[in-house]
Design an enzyme around this catalytic site. Structure first.
Site, PDB file in Angstrom:
ATOM      1  N   ASP A  13     -88.352 -37.862  -3.174  1.00 20.61           N
ATOM      2  CA  ASP A  13     -88.933 -38.033  -1.840  1.00 20.61           C
ATOM      3  C   ASP A  13     -90.447 -38.210  -1.865  1.00 20.61           C
ATOM      4  O   ASP A  13     -91.158 -37.774  -0.961  1.00 20.61           O
ATOM      5  CB  ASP A  13     -88.555 -36.827  -0.931  1.00 20.61           C
ATOM      6  CG  ASP A  13     -87.058 -36.615  -0.877  1.00 20.61           C
ATOM      7  OD1 ASP A  13     -86.321 -37.618  -0.892  1.00 20.61           O
ATOM      8  OD2 ASP A  13     -86.626 -35.450  -0.833  1.00 20.61           O
ATOM      9  N   LYS A  16     -90.997 -43.453  -2.660  1.00 17.86           N
ATOM     10  CA  LYS A  16     -90.697 -44.609  -3.534  1.00 17.86           C
ATOM     11  C   LYS A  16     -90.264 -45.821  -2.705  1.00 17.86           C
ATOM     12  O   LYS A  16     -90.668 -46.954  -2.969  1.00 17.86           O
ATOM     13  CB  LYS A  16     -89.581 -44.243  -4.535  1.00 17.86           C
ATOM     14  CG  LYS A  16     -89.941 -43.068  -5.434  1.00 17.86           C
ATOM     15  CD  LYS A  16     -88.775 -42.634  -6.294  1.00 17.86           C
ATOM     16  CE  LYS A  16     -87.648 -41.992  -5.544  1.00 17.86           C
ATOM     17  NZ  LYS A  16     -87.945 -40.661  -4.957  1.00 17.86           N
ATOM     18  N   GLY A  40     -82.389 -41.062  -0.525  1.00 23.82           N
ATOM     19  CA  GLY A  40     -82.680 -41.441   0.851  1.00 23.82           C
ATOM     20  C   GLY A  40     -84.078 -42.013   0.855  1.00 23.82           C
ATOM     21  O   GLY A  40     -85.048 -41.284   0.624  1.00 23.82           O
ATOM     22  N   HIS A  41     -84.190 -43.316   1.009  1.00 25.20           N
ATOM     23  CA  HIS A  41     -85.488 -43.975   0.921  1.00 25.20           C
ATOM     24  C   HIS A  41     -85.862 -44.516   2.302  1.00 25.20           C
ATOM     25  O   HIS A  41     -85.201 -45.410   2.821  1.00 25.20           O
ATOM     26  CB  HIS A  41     -85.443 -45.096  -0.131  1.00 25.20           C
ATOM     27  CG  HIS A  41     -85.177 -44.569  -1.521  1.00 25.20           C
ATOM     28  ND1 HIS A  41     -85.030 -45.377  -2.618  1.00 25.20           N
ATOM     29  CD2 HIS A  41     -85.043 -43.305  -1.983  1.00 25.20           C
ATOM     30  CE1 HIS A  41     -84.816 -44.619  -3.689  1.00 25.20           C
ATOM     31  NE2 HIS A  41     -84.804 -43.371  -3.315  1.00 25.20           N
ATOM     32  N   GLN A 224     -84.181 -40.514  -6.994  1.00 20.95           N
ATOM     33  CA  GLN A 224     -84.512 -39.156  -7.435  1.00 20.95           C
ATOM     34  C   GLN A 224     -85.882 -39.200  -8.124  1.00 20.95           C
ATOM     35  O   GLN A 224     -86.720 -39.954  -7.710  1.00 20.95           O
ATOM     36  CB  GLN A 224     -83.413 -38.565  -8.342  1.00 20.95           C
ATOM     37  CG  GLN A 224     -82.108 -38.264  -7.604  1.00 20.95           C
ATOM     38  CD  GLN A 224     -81.270 -39.492  -7.322  1.00 20.95           C
ATOM     39  OE1 GLN A 224     -80.913 -40.245  -8.218  1.00 20.95           O
ATOM     40  NE2 GLN A 224     -80.927 -39.708  -6.071  1.00 20.95           N
TER      41      GLN A 224
HETATM   42  P1  GDP Z   1     -88.313 -41.609  -1.339  1.00 23.80           P
HETATM   43  O1  GDP Z   1     -86.983 -40.938  -1.462  1.00 23.80           O
HETATM   44  O2  GDP Z   1     -89.176 -41.398  -2.527  1.00 23.80           O
HETATM   45  O3  GDP Z   1     -88.210 -43.058  -0.960  1.00 23.80           O
HETATM   46  O4  GDP Z   1     -89.047 -40.867  -0.128  1.00 23.80           O
HETATM   47  P2  GDP Z   1     -88.398 -40.470   1.291  1.00 23.80           P
HETATM   48  O5  GDP Z   1     -88.288 -41.675   2.115  1.00 23.80           O
HETATM   49  O6  GDP Z   1     -87.189 -39.627   1.116  1.00 23.80           O
HETATM   50  O7  GDP Z   1     -89.500 -39.462   1.826  1.00 23.80           O
HETATM   51  C1  GDP Z   1     -90.811 -39.854   2.017  1.00 23.80           C
HETATM   52  C2  GDP Z   1     -91.158 -39.656   3.512  1.00 23.80           C
HETATM   53  O8  GDP Z   1     -92.542 -39.801   3.664  1.00 23.80           O
HETATM   54  C3  GDP Z   1     -90.539 -40.702   4.400  1.00 23.80           C
HETATM   55  O9  GDP Z   1     -90.283 -40.129   5.653  1.00 23.80           O
HETATM   56  C4  GDP Z   1     -91.628 -41.774   4.521  1.00 23.80           C
HETATM   57  O10 GDP Z   1     -91.567 -42.502   5.734  1.00 23.80           O
HETATM   58  C5  GDP Z   1     -92.857 -40.912   4.493  1.00 23.80           C
HETATM   59  N1  GDP Z   1     -94.050 -41.512   3.894  1.00 23.80           N
HETATM   60  C6  GDP Z   1     -94.161 -42.338   2.824  1.00 23.80           C
HETATM   61  N2  GDP Z   1     -95.463 -42.574   2.527  1.00 23.80           N
HETATM   62  C7  GDP Z   1     -96.182 -41.867   3.433  1.00 23.80           C
HETATM   63  C8  GDP Z   1     -97.582 -41.671   3.643  1.00 23.80           C
HETATM   64  O11 GDP Z   1     -98.449 -42.169   2.911  1.00 23.80           O
HETATM   65  N3  GDP Z   1     -97.938 -40.857   4.698  1.00 23.80           N
HETATM   66  C9  GDP Z   1     -97.019 -40.256   5.522  1.00 23.80           C
HETATM   67  N4  GDP Z   1     -97.447 -39.487   6.511  1.00 23.80           N
HETATM   68  N5  GDP Z   1     -95.703 -40.424   5.333  1.00 23.80           N
HETATM   69  C10 GDP Z   1     -95.296 -41.210   4.304  1.00 23.80           C
HETATM   70  P1  IMO Z   2     -84.621 -39.647  -3.499  1.00 21.42           P
HETATM   71  O1  IMO Z   2     -84.240 -40.903  -4.202  1.00 21.42           O
HETATM   72  C1  IMO Z   2     -84.775 -35.275  -3.423  1.00 21.42           C
HETATM   73  C2  IMO Z   2     -81.516 -33.171  -5.477  1.00 21.42           C
HETATM   74  C3  IMO Z   2     -80.576 -32.353  -4.614  1.00 21.42           C
HETATM   75  C4  IMO Z   2     -80.209 -31.245  -5.589  1.00 21.42           C
HETATM   76  C5  IMO Z   2     -80.134 -31.994  -6.934  1.00 21.42           C
HETATM   77  C6  IMO Z   2     -78.720 -32.397  -7.335  1.00 21.42           C
HETATM   78  O2  IMO Z   2     -84.543 -39.738  -2.009  1.00 21.42           O
HETATM   79  O3  IMO Z   2     -85.934 -39.131  -3.981  1.00 21.42           O
HETATM   80  P2  IMO Z   2     -77.033 -34.270  -6.469  1.00 21.42           P
HETATM   81  O4  IMO Z   2     -76.409 -34.493  -5.111  1.00 21.42           O
HETATM   82  O5  IMO Z   2     -77.834 -35.411  -6.966  1.00 21.42           O
HETATM   83  O6  IMO Z   2     -76.041 -33.790  -7.488  1.00 21.42           O
HETATM   84  O7  IMO Z   2     -78.054 -33.027  -6.253  1.00 21.42           O
HETATM   85  O8  IMO Z   2     -80.916 -33.155  -6.773  1.00 21.42           O
HETATM   86  N1  IMO Z   2     -81.658 -34.598  -5.069  1.00 21.42           N
HETATM   87  C7  IMO Z   2     -82.735 -35.089  -4.448  1.00 21.42           C
HETATM   88  N2  IMO Z   2     -83.856 -34.473  -3.991  1.00 21.42           N
HETATM   89  N3  IMO Z   2     -84.657 -36.622  -3.337  1.00 21.42           N
HETATM   90  C8  IMO Z   2     -83.568 -37.251  -3.817  1.00 21.42           C
HETATM   91  O9  IMO Z   2     -83.471 -38.602  -3.891  1.00 21.42           O
HETATM   92  C9  IMO Z   2     -82.521 -36.473  -4.372  1.00 21.42           C
HETATM   93  N4  IMO Z   2     -81.323 -36.763  -4.915  1.00 21.42           N
HETATM   94  C10 IMO Z   2     -80.809 -35.608  -5.359  1.00 21.42           C
HETATM   95  O10 IMO Z   2     -81.236 -31.855  -3.476  1.00 21.42           O
HETATM   96  O11 IMO Z   2     -81.260 -30.319  -5.688  1.00 21.42           O
HETATM   97 MG    MG Z   3     -85.799 -39.540  -0.443  1.00 24.17          MG
END
Ligand code: GDP
Ligand code: IMO
Ligand code: MG
Length: 425
Positions: A13, A16, A40-41, A224
Site C-alpha cells: 500500500d 504502487k 488493492g491498487h 504486495q
Molecule cells: P498500492 O497497493 O501500493 O497501490 O497502494 P494503495 O492504493 O493500496 O494505497 C495507497 C493509498 O494512498 C491510496 O488510497 C492512494 O490513492 C493514496 N495515495 C497514493 N499516493 C498518494 C500521495 O502522494 N498522497 C496521498 N495523500 N495519497 C496518496
Molecule cells: P498491495 O498490492 C498490504 C498482507 C495481508 C496479510 C499478509 C498475507 O495492495 O500493496 P494474503 O491474503 O496475501 O495471504 O495475506 O499480507 N497483504 C497486503 N498488505 N497490501 C497488499 O497488497 C497486501 N496483500 C497482502 O494483510 O498480512
Molecule cells: Mg494496496
C-alpha cells in the site's frame, strides 16, 4: 528492451498503483507478475477513483496492453467482476491478456484460508482471506489448476475431483461446512467463467518478449511488497508469493537483462495490515490518528484500519539492495503536514547491540527496538505543490535525509492521491 519494475519497499500500500498509472503514459505494456486479488491498487484519475485488484494499473491508459502474468493466482469471479466494473465505467478491458499458465483460485482455497486463520487464533497472519496461500500451496504441490485447464474440460474435471476429494476430507475432519460441490464448481468454471475468459487466455511470455524486441516500454507492477515476500519478508507474516523484483523471471518470464530501471515506492511513513513485527509502529494516539485519518489508512479491499508508524530507513535500504532499486518514488509526503517533529528510524537496538542493518533473522527483528533521529516538520499543505521549489525547506530536508541514507535518488514525490499530485525531481 526497456523494462521498468515498480516495487513496494515496505509492507504494501505504498502507492504502487498510482506510480504505475503515472508511468503508463509513456508505456506500452503493464504486466503483473505475482499475487492475486489480495492486492488493492488505488488510482484517482480525472477525479474518478478506481481500486484495482487483479488488472494492472496501466489499464486506464488506452494505448497500454494490460497483462496478467503466469505468476498470479486468479479468482475468476473477482477478475470478471473487475472487468465488468471497469467496462461499465467506460474503461475498456478488450486489450487484456491473461497467461494460460496463471493458476486458478477455487472456493475451497478461500475456505481453507478462512479455516487456517481461525485455527491460528491469536497468532493469525491476518490474511485477506481470498485463498491466495492455499492456491499457491497447490501450485507448489503440482496439483494446481491453470487458466489453460479451463480449455480442457476432461482434464479439468479429473484434477478438480481429485483436489476436491482431498480438501473435503480436511473440511469434514474440522467440522467446517462448505457451500459448494464438484458439480457446482464444474458448472461455474467450465460454464460462465470459461465463456467470459477464454478470449483473453494466451501465451503472455512470448507476447512480452516480442514487445521488448520491438523496443516497447514494459512496466512490471509488483503487488504486495518486499517485506511481504515469502523469502525476504517478515516470515511467517508474509504473503505466499515473491513480490521482489527478481521474481519477474518466474512470474512473467522476463530475464534480468531486460530491466533498465527498478523504482522502489516508499510511503513517507510506514504502514502494515495484518499481524507481524513492526518496530517503528506508533502507539495509538494523536500522531497515529493523524496518519490514519489524513492518509486514509484503511485497506483498499478489506477496509481494515492499517497499523501506522514512522519511516524506517534500514527497511528501505535493505529493500533497495534486495530489488536492485535504481530510484525511489516517495508517496504521501502531504500526509506529514502539521506534525511538528518527525521521527525517522535509522537503526535498531537488538539484544543490547546497535544495528544499522535490517535484522534478517526474524527472532532479532521481533525484538528490535527502533533508534530514531528527529527532523522538523512543516505546516504548508502540499496538495497543490507540483515543483521542488514549492516544497517547504523541512520537507526537502526530510527527502534528502532519506535519499542520502539509502543511496539512490528520489525521482517522484507524491503530494496527494490524484494522478497530477506529483513532483518530478
Ligand atoms: P498500492 O497497493 O501500493 O497501490 O497502494 P494503495 O492504493 O493500496 O494505497 C495507497 C493509498 O494512498 C491510496 O488510497 C492512494 O490513492 C493514496 N495515495 C497514493 N499516493 C498518494 C500521495 O502522494 N498522497 C496521498 N495523500 N495519497 C496518496
Ligand atoms: P498491495 O498490492 C498490504 C498482507 C495481508 C496479510 C499478509 C498475507 O495492495 O500493496 P494474503 O491474503 O496475501 O495471504 O495475506 O499480507 N497483504 C497486503 N498488505 N497490501 C497488499 O497488497 C497486501 N496483500 C497482502 O494483510 O498480512
Ligand atoms: Mg494496496
Amino acid at each position: 528492451m526497456p523494462a521498468t519494475v515498480i516495487i513496494g519497499t515496505q509492507w504494501g500500500d505504498e502507492g504502487k498503483g498510482k506510480i504505475v498509472d503515472l508511468l503508463a503514459e509513456q508505456a506500452d505494456l503493464a504486466v503483473r507478475y505475482q499475487g492475486g486479488h489480495n492486492a488493492g491498487h488505488t488510482i484517482i484519475a480525472d477525479g474518478e477513483q478506481f481500486a484495482l485488484k487483479l488488472i494492472p494499473s496501466g489499464v486506464l491508459t488506452p494505448k497500454v496492453t494490460p497483462v496478467i502474468g503466469n505468476g498470479l493466482v486468479i479468482d475468476p469471479s473477482v477478475l470478471i467482476a473487475e472487468m465488468e466494473h471497469l467496462e461499465a465505467r467506460g474503461v475498456s478491458c478488450q486489450r487484456l491478456l491473461i497467461s494460460s499458465a496463471a493458476h486458478l483460485i477455487f472456493p475451497y482455497h478461500v475456505e481453507l484460508d478462512i479455516l487456517r486463520e481461525k485455527e491460528r487464533g491469536g497468532a493469525k497472519i491476518g490474511t485477506t482471506q481470498s485463498g491466495i496461500g492455499p492456491a499457491y500451496e497447490d501450485k507448489a504441490a503440482r496439483v494446481g489448476m491453470r487458466m489453460e485447464d479451463l480449455l480442457d474440460p476432461q482434464r479439468f474435471e479429473a484434477q478438480l475431483a481429485a483436489n476436491l476429494n482431498e480438501k473435503m476430507a480436511i473440511f469434514k475432519a474440522k467440522f467446517h461446512s462448505v457451500a459448494f460441490t464438484l458439480e457446482s464448481i464444474l458448472n461455474t468454471y467450465l460454464g460462465e467463467y470459461r465463456l467470459k475468459l477464454e478470449p483473453y487466455i494466451s501465451d503472455t511470455v512470448n507476447f512480452v518478449h516480442d514487445s521488448l524486441d520491438l523496443g516497447k516500454e514494459v512496466l512490471l507492477e509488483g503487488a504486495q511488497a518486499t517485506y511481504l515476500d515469502m523469502d525476504h519478508g517478515t516470515y511467517p507474516f508474509v504473503t505466499s508469493s515473491n513480490p521482489v523484483a527478481g521474481s519477474i523471471g518466474a512470474g512473467a518470464g522476463i530475464g534480468p537483462k531486460s530491466v533498465t530501471k527498478v523504482i522502489g515506492v516508499v510511503k513517507a511513513y510506514t504502514t502494515r495490515v495484518g499481524g507481524g513485527p513492526f518496530p517503528a509502529e506508533l502507539p495509538s494516539g494523536d500522531i497515529a490518528d493523524h496518519l490514519v485519518d489524513v492518509g486514509g489508512e484503511y485497506g483498499t479491499n478489506t477496509k481494515r484500519r492499517r497499523r501506522v508508524g514512522w519511516l524506517d530507513v534500514p527497511m528501505v535500504k535493505h529493500a533497495t539492495r534486495l530489488n536492485s532499486i535504481s530510484e525511489l518514488a516517495v508517496t504521501k509526503l502531504d500526509v506529514l503536514t502539521g506534525i511538528e517533529k518527525l521521527k525517522v528510524c535509522v537503526s535498531y537496538q537488538v539484544n543490547g547491540k546497535t544495528s544499522t542493518a535490517f535484522p534478517v533473522m526474524q527472532r532479532d527483528f521481533a525484538v528490535a527496538e527502533p533508534v530514531y533521529v528527529e527532523l522538523s516538520g512543516w505546516e504548508k499543505q502540499l496538495s497543490r505543490v507540483r515543483k521542488r521549489q514549492e516544497l517547504p525547506a523541512e520537507a526537502v530536508t526530510y527527502l534528502e535525509f532519506l535519499e542520502d541514507s539509502v543511496g539512490v535518488p528520489i525521482h517522484y514525490v507524491g503530494t496527494g492521491p490524484s494522478r497530477e499530485d506529483i513532483v518530478l525531481l
